[in-house]
Enzyme design. Structure first.
Site, PDB file in Angstrom:
ATOM      1  N   GLY A  90      -9.590  -4.467  -1.921  1.00 44.53           N
ATOM      2  CA  GLY A  90     -10.374  -5.468  -2.645  1.00 44.53           C
ATOM      3  C   GLY A  90      -9.565  -6.250  -3.659  1.00 44.53           C
ATOM      4  O   GLY A  90     -10.022  -7.263  -4.182  1.00 44.53           O
ATOM      5  N   ARG A  91      -8.393  -5.742  -3.994  1.00 39.48           N
ATOM      6  CA  ARG A  91      -7.540  -6.497  -4.923  1.00 39.48           C
ATOM      7  C   ARG A  91      -6.071  -6.329  -4.560  1.00 39.48           C
ATOM      8  O   ARG A  91      -5.190  -6.420  -5.411  1.00 39.48           O
ATOM      9  CB  ARG A  91      -7.798  -6.067  -6.362  1.00 39.48           C
ATOM     10  CG  ARG A  91      -7.648  -4.595  -6.632  1.00 39.48           C
ATOM     11  CD  ARG A  91      -7.644  -4.363  -8.128  1.00 39.48           C
ATOM     12  NE  ARG A  91      -7.871  -2.972  -8.459  1.00 39.48           N
ATOM     13  CZ  ARG A  91      -7.801  -2.500  -9.676  1.00 39.48           C
ATOM     14  NH1 ARG A  91      -7.497  -3.289 -10.678  1.00 39.48           N
ATOM     15  NH2 ARG A  91      -8.017  -1.221  -9.915  1.00 39.48           N
ATOM     16  N   LYS A 111      -1.329  -4.838  -5.898  1.00 36.09           N
ATOM     17  CA  LYS A 111      -2.543  -4.539  -6.662  1.00 36.09           C
ATOM     18  C   LYS A 111      -2.701  -5.684  -7.664  1.00 36.09           C
ATOM     19  O   LYS A 111      -1.762  -5.966  -8.413  1.00 36.09           O
ATOM     20  CB  LYS A 111      -2.343  -3.203  -7.387  1.00 36.09           C
ATOM     21  CG  LYS A 111      -3.590  -2.581  -7.955  1.00 36.09           C
ATOM     22  CD  LYS A 111      -3.304  -1.136  -8.359  1.00 36.09           C
ATOM     23  CE  LYS A 111      -4.511  -0.419  -8.870  1.00 36.09           C
ATOM     24  NZ  LYS A 111      -4.221   0.980  -9.209  1.00 36.09           N
ATOM     25  N   ASP A 123     -12.950  -9.078  -9.398  1.00 39.74           N
ATOM     26  CA  ASP A 123     -12.167 -10.317  -9.542  1.00 39.74           C
ATOM     27  C   ASP A 123     -10.827 -10.268  -8.806  1.00 39.74           C
ATOM     28  O   ASP A 123     -10.069 -11.241  -8.831  1.00 39.74           O
ATOM     29  CB  ASP A 123     -11.942 -10.639 -11.033  1.00 39.74           C
ATOM     30  CG  ASP A 123     -11.200  -9.530 -11.776  1.00 39.74           C
ATOM     31  OD1 ASP A 123     -10.789  -8.543 -11.120  1.00 39.74           O
ATOM     32  OD2 ASP A 123     -11.020  -9.642 -12.992  1.00 39.74           O
ATOM     33  N   GLY A 124     -10.533  -9.118  -8.169  1.00 37.23           N
ATOM     34  CA  GLY A 124      -9.280  -9.020  -7.422  1.00 37.23           C
ATOM     35  C   GLY A 124      -8.048  -8.906  -8.299  1.00 37.23           C
ATOM     36  O   GLY A 124      -6.922  -9.033  -7.819  1.00 37.23           O
ATOM     37  N   ARG A 177       3.854  -2.331  -5.043  1.00 40.06           N
ATOM     38  CA  ARG A 177       4.323  -0.952  -4.923  1.00 40.06           C
ATOM     39  C   ARG A 177       5.034  -0.738  -3.595  1.00 40.06           C
ATOM     40  O   ARG A 177       4.743  -1.405  -2.597  1.00 40.06           O
ATOM     41  CB  ARG A 177       3.179   0.034  -5.121  1.00 40.06           C
ATOM     42  CG  ARG A 177       2.127   0.074  -4.067  1.00 40.06           C
ATOM     43  CD  ARG A 177       1.312   1.375  -4.144  1.00 40.06           C
ATOM     44  NE  ARG A 177       0.268   1.349  -5.140  1.00 40.06           N
ATOM     45  CZ  ARG A 177      -1.020   1.158  -4.870  1.00 40.06           C
ATOM     46  NH1 ARG A 177      -1.429   0.943  -3.639  1.00 40.06           N
ATOM     47  NH2 ARG A 177      -1.919   1.187  -5.820  1.00 40.06           N
ATOM     48  N   ARG A 184      -4.909   5.587   4.829  1.00 39.43           N
ATOM     49  CA  ARG A 184      -5.625   6.591   4.028  1.00 39.43           C
ATOM     50  C   ARG A 184      -6.525   7.430   4.927  1.00 39.43           C
ATOM     51  O   ARG A 184      -6.859   7.008   6.045  1.00 39.43           O
ATOM     52  CB  ARG A 184      -6.509   5.864   2.998  1.00 39.43           C
ATOM     53  CG  ARG A 184      -5.766   4.863   2.171  1.00 39.43           C
ATOM     54  CD  ARG A 184      -6.595   3.599   1.982  1.00 39.43           C
ATOM     55  NE  ARG A 184      -5.780   2.496   1.462  1.00 39.43           N
ATOM     56  CZ  ARG A 184      -5.654   2.207   0.166  1.00 39.43           C
ATOM     57  NH1 ARG A 184      -6.328   2.880  -0.732  1.00 39.43           N
ATOM     58  NH2 ARG A 184      -4.875   1.224  -0.218  1.00 39.43           N
ATOM     59  N   ASP A 255     -10.376   7.636  -0.065  1.00 36.96           N
ATOM     60  CA  ASP A 255      -9.677   6.356   0.156  1.00 36.96           C
ATOM     61  C   ASP A 255      -8.386   6.286  -0.654  1.00 36.96           C
ATOM     62  O   ASP A 255      -7.603   5.360  -0.487  1.00 36.96           O
ATOM     63  CB  ASP A 255     -10.583   5.174  -0.210  1.00 36.96           C
ATOM     64  CG  ASP A 255     -11.094   5.247  -1.635  1.00 36.96           C
ATOM     65  OD1 ASP A 255     -11.645   6.300  -2.011  1.00 36.96           O
ATOM     66  OD2 ASP A 255     -10.928   4.285  -2.396  1.00 36.96           O
ATOM     67  N   ASP A 265      -1.945   5.166  -6.125  1.00 35.25           N
ATOM     68  CA  ASP A 265      -3.126   4.520  -6.691  1.00 35.25           C
ATOM     69  C   ASP A 265      -3.554   5.179  -7.994  1.00 35.25           C
ATOM     70  O   ASP A 265      -4.477   5.993  -8.021  1.00 35.25           O
ATOM     71  CB  ASP A 265      -4.274   4.517  -5.671  1.00 35.25           C
ATOM     72  CG  ASP A 265      -5.106   3.251  -5.819  1.00 35.25           C
ATOM     73  OD1 ASP A 265      -4.746   2.408  -6.650  1.00 35.25           O
ATOM     74  OD2 ASP A 265      -6.115   3.106  -5.114  1.00 35.25           O
TER      75      ASP A 265
HETATM   76  P1  AMP Z   1      -9.762   2.327  -6.745  1.00 36.93           P
HETATM   77  O1  AMP Z   1     -10.703   3.103  -7.584  1.00 36.93           O
HETATM   78  O2  AMP Z   1      -8.708   1.571  -7.545  1.00 36.93           O
HETATM   79  O3  AMP Z   1      -9.125   3.132  -5.666  1.00 36.93           O
HETATM   80  O4  AMP Z   1     -10.616   1.177  -6.059  1.00 36.93           O
HETATM   81  C1  AMP Z   1     -11.751   1.426  -5.280  1.00 36.93           C
HETATM   82  C2  AMP Z   1     -12.212   0.179  -4.592  1.00 36.93           C
HETATM   83  O5  AMP Z   1     -12.593  -0.824  -5.541  1.00 36.93           O
HETATM   84  C3  AMP Z   1     -11.183  -0.482  -3.701  1.00 36.93           C
HETATM   85  O6  AMP Z   1     -11.848  -1.032  -2.608  1.00 36.93           O
HETATM   86  C4  AMP Z   1     -10.614  -1.564  -4.593  1.00 36.93           C
HETATM   87  O7  AMP Z   1     -10.016  -2.590  -3.858  1.00 36.93           O
HETATM   88  C5  AMP Z   1     -11.853  -2.021  -5.326  1.00 36.93           C
HETATM   89  N1  AMP Z   1     -11.551  -2.654  -6.617  1.00 36.93           N
HETATM   90  C6  AMP Z   1     -11.187  -2.046  -7.767  1.00 36.93           C
HETATM   91  N2  AMP Z   1     -11.008  -2.956  -8.752  1.00 36.93           N
HETATM   92  C7  AMP Z   1     -11.249  -4.176  -8.208  1.00 36.93           C
HETATM   93  C8  AMP Z   1     -11.234  -5.526  -8.706  1.00 36.93           C
HETATM   94  N3  AMP Z   1     -10.917  -5.800  -9.965  1.00 36.93           N
HETATM   95  N4  AMP Z   1     -11.550  -6.504  -7.842  1.00 36.93           N
HETATM   96  C9  AMP Z   1     -11.854  -6.250  -6.579  1.00 36.93           C
HETATM   97  N5  AMP Z   1     -11.911  -5.025  -6.045  1.00 36.93           N
HETATM   98  C10 AMP Z   1     -11.613  -3.991  -6.846  1.00 36.93           C
HETATM   99 MG    MG Z   2      -7.848   3.003  -4.330  1.00 32.41          MG
END
Ligand code: AMP
Ligand code: MG
Length: 469
Positions: A90-91, A111, A123-124, A177, A184, A255, A265
């Site tokens: 997602g980002r 990231k 917001d990605g 990274r 995953r 994930d 991550d």
């Molecule tokens: P994480 O907890 O970092 O492993 O993220 C879990 C999910 O949330 C993944 O699909 C990420 O891509 C998404 N995600 C986390 N932060 C953001 C963000 N700021 N914008 C878009 N997607 C996010």
């Molecule tokens: Mg993650």
């Protein structure tokens, strides 16, 4: 001799259905904050000028002969035990793949590089603090001998981000990274969830051949069982290294578990101040699901989800027979990881096991610092005089220490030369507790002073050199 850059965008061989082509966010103002030339040297990218570096890792101009466009990978996963079919990159995205100096296939992934079809309401973006924290976690874990992704590049992007858990607006960054793959457990779960058995078989073969150097057989069930067996070993090893390093990852969702067993991550991570099984890293982990002492079981729980992804095609018993090997493999790996962290020559399994039990009893009874204990007793009996001058000496002289003192002083150092390293002339170890993370960040936030961060990275690398892992 420097390593050549060898592009090898293998992910493309999977064909469509595994990722979405995306575009990177357009950043108009970029400041390079960290380039990991040590990691870049392993893939032949250390010779890039800073300008070229920013072109590739800030504007994401494709690397030569590599992926023509970034790919946001599709995956699902269990988050705090709840299945979430709406996640995915997602980002971030897969930017490039290449061979390292030992022939392994590594990914450059991002990231904070912009929104994708998987961003939902996000917001990605990545906060600058989040990027700095990921650098600190990866540098520290690498120095402690944990198989971790490397932070490759951090570039400040000069946007203002709004976050609920940080003073906002806050500064922004894009991180790249270097990873041993980004497949995953959740990548397999998604294919099972959408009942795409063809791609499930295809992904299994891809991982077996690309990451485990195995040839896949004509029998897809054999391939899946073989893969599950490999991942049982890699995740048991991951759990052991994490535990020995005193690290709390914070979000061991399926994930966030790379099937190669590389740790990655980093969000709300912490290192243990002292041995405390209930110690939790994430403020939102109210039940302590991912507390320090629960990490081995949490990772096994994720492994069960990988088995579950194959369960429509393979009898449950065959899958469970493999996953149930995990505790034994973890125990063996944990034992080795602790002996390595103590820098002592193994004796018999029984004697080593008894010494390690004393070590844990000592740490839980006295509250002695986790890193300090390993630092002071690195090398066993050869470090007796050094430990006598430690700030933790009162703990070693206490009644609660007797069993551990008797045991550890009977052990010989693996490599006496290591104790001559300047690192062991200090009286305290290099640590990375939350207070220091916050102080390092405050220098950046308050006065844009990056020097304390760079000095800390040097100190961490000096520790890594001393431990020689
Ligand atoms: P994480 O907890 O970092 O492993 O993220 C879990 C999910 O949330 C993944 O699909 C990420 O891509 C998404 N995600 C986390 N932060 C953001 C963000 N700021 N914008 C878009 N997607 C996010
Ligand atoms: Mg993650």
């Amino acid at each position: 001799m420097s390593t050549p850059y060898i592009a090898d965008p293998c992910f493309l061989t999977l064909g469509e259905g595994f990722a979405d082509i995306v575009e990177a966010a357009k950043f108009s103002n970029l400041t390079l904050r960290y380039r990991n030339d040590r990691a870049a040297a392993t893939v032949g990218l250390d010779g890039l000028s800073d300008d070229d570096w920013i072109q590739h890792f800030g504007h994401f101009k494709p690397l030569k002969d590599n992926l023509p466009q970034p790919l946001a990978q599709r995956y699902h996963g269990h988050q705090f035990r709840v299945y979430n079919p709406e996640i995915g990159d997602g980002r971030g995205f897969l930017f490039a793949q290449m061979r390292d100096d030992s022939g392994r296939l590594l990914d450059l992934g991002t990231k904070g590089s912009g929104t994708t079809p998987h961003s939902r309401s996000g917001d990605g973006r990545l906060t600058l603090k989040g990027g700095v924290r990921e650098i600190l976690a990866t540098e520290m874990l690498e120095a402690l001998g944990v198989n971790t992704s490397k932070s490759f590049s951090l570039i400040e992007t000069h946007e203002e981000l709004m976050r609920g858990d940080e003073p906002s607006p806050t500064r922004s960054s894009v991180l790249t990274r270097l990873s041993h793959g980004h497949i995953r457990i959740g990548t397999f779960q998604r294919l099972s969830f959408i009942q795409d058995n063809v791609r499930l078989e295809q992904l299994t073969n891809y991982v077996l051949t690309t990451y485990f150097g195995e040839s896949s057989s004509a029998d897809s069930k054999d391939n899946m069982l073989k893969l599950l067996d490999f991942v049982t070993s890699t995740t048991a090893q991951l759990a052991a290294e994490t535990m020995a390093s005193g690290f709390v990852h914070g979000v061991l969702n399926s994930d966030n578990i790379n099937v190669t067993g590389e740790s990655f991550d980093y969000g709300p991570w912490r290192f243990l101040p002292h041995f405390e099984p209930e110690f939790t890293a994430a403020y939102f982990d109210e039940r302590g699901l991912y507390a320090y002492g629960r990490q081995p079981q949490a990772i096994q729980w994720d492994l069960y989800q990988l088995a579950g992804a194959f369960s429509a095609l393979i009898p449950e018993k065959d899958l469970l027979d493999i996953v149930e090997q995990y505790p034994k493999r973890f125990e063996g790996a944990m034992h080795r990881a602790l002996m390595q962290r103590l820098g002592v020559k193994p004796k018999s399994q029984a004697e080593d096991g008894a010494m390690l039990t004393h070590l844990h009893e000592f740490m839980s009874r006295t509250g002695a610092g986790y890193a300090q204990t390993f630092f002071d007793w690195f090398g066993g009996g050869a470090s007796r005089d050094r430990a006598a001058k430690s700030p933790a000496q009162k703990h070693y002289a206490s009644k609660a220490a007797e069993g551990f003192m008797n045991a550890i002083t009977s052990y010989e150092v693996i490599d006496a030369q290591k104790l001559d390293h300047p690192y062991f002339k200090q009286n305290a170890p290099c640590t990375m507790l939350i207070e220091e993370v916050e102080t390092l960040w405050a220098h950046i936030a308050d006065s844009d002073d990056w020097q304390p961060l760079y000095s800390k990275i040097e100190a961490i690398r000096q520790m890594g050199e001393a431990l020689g892992v």
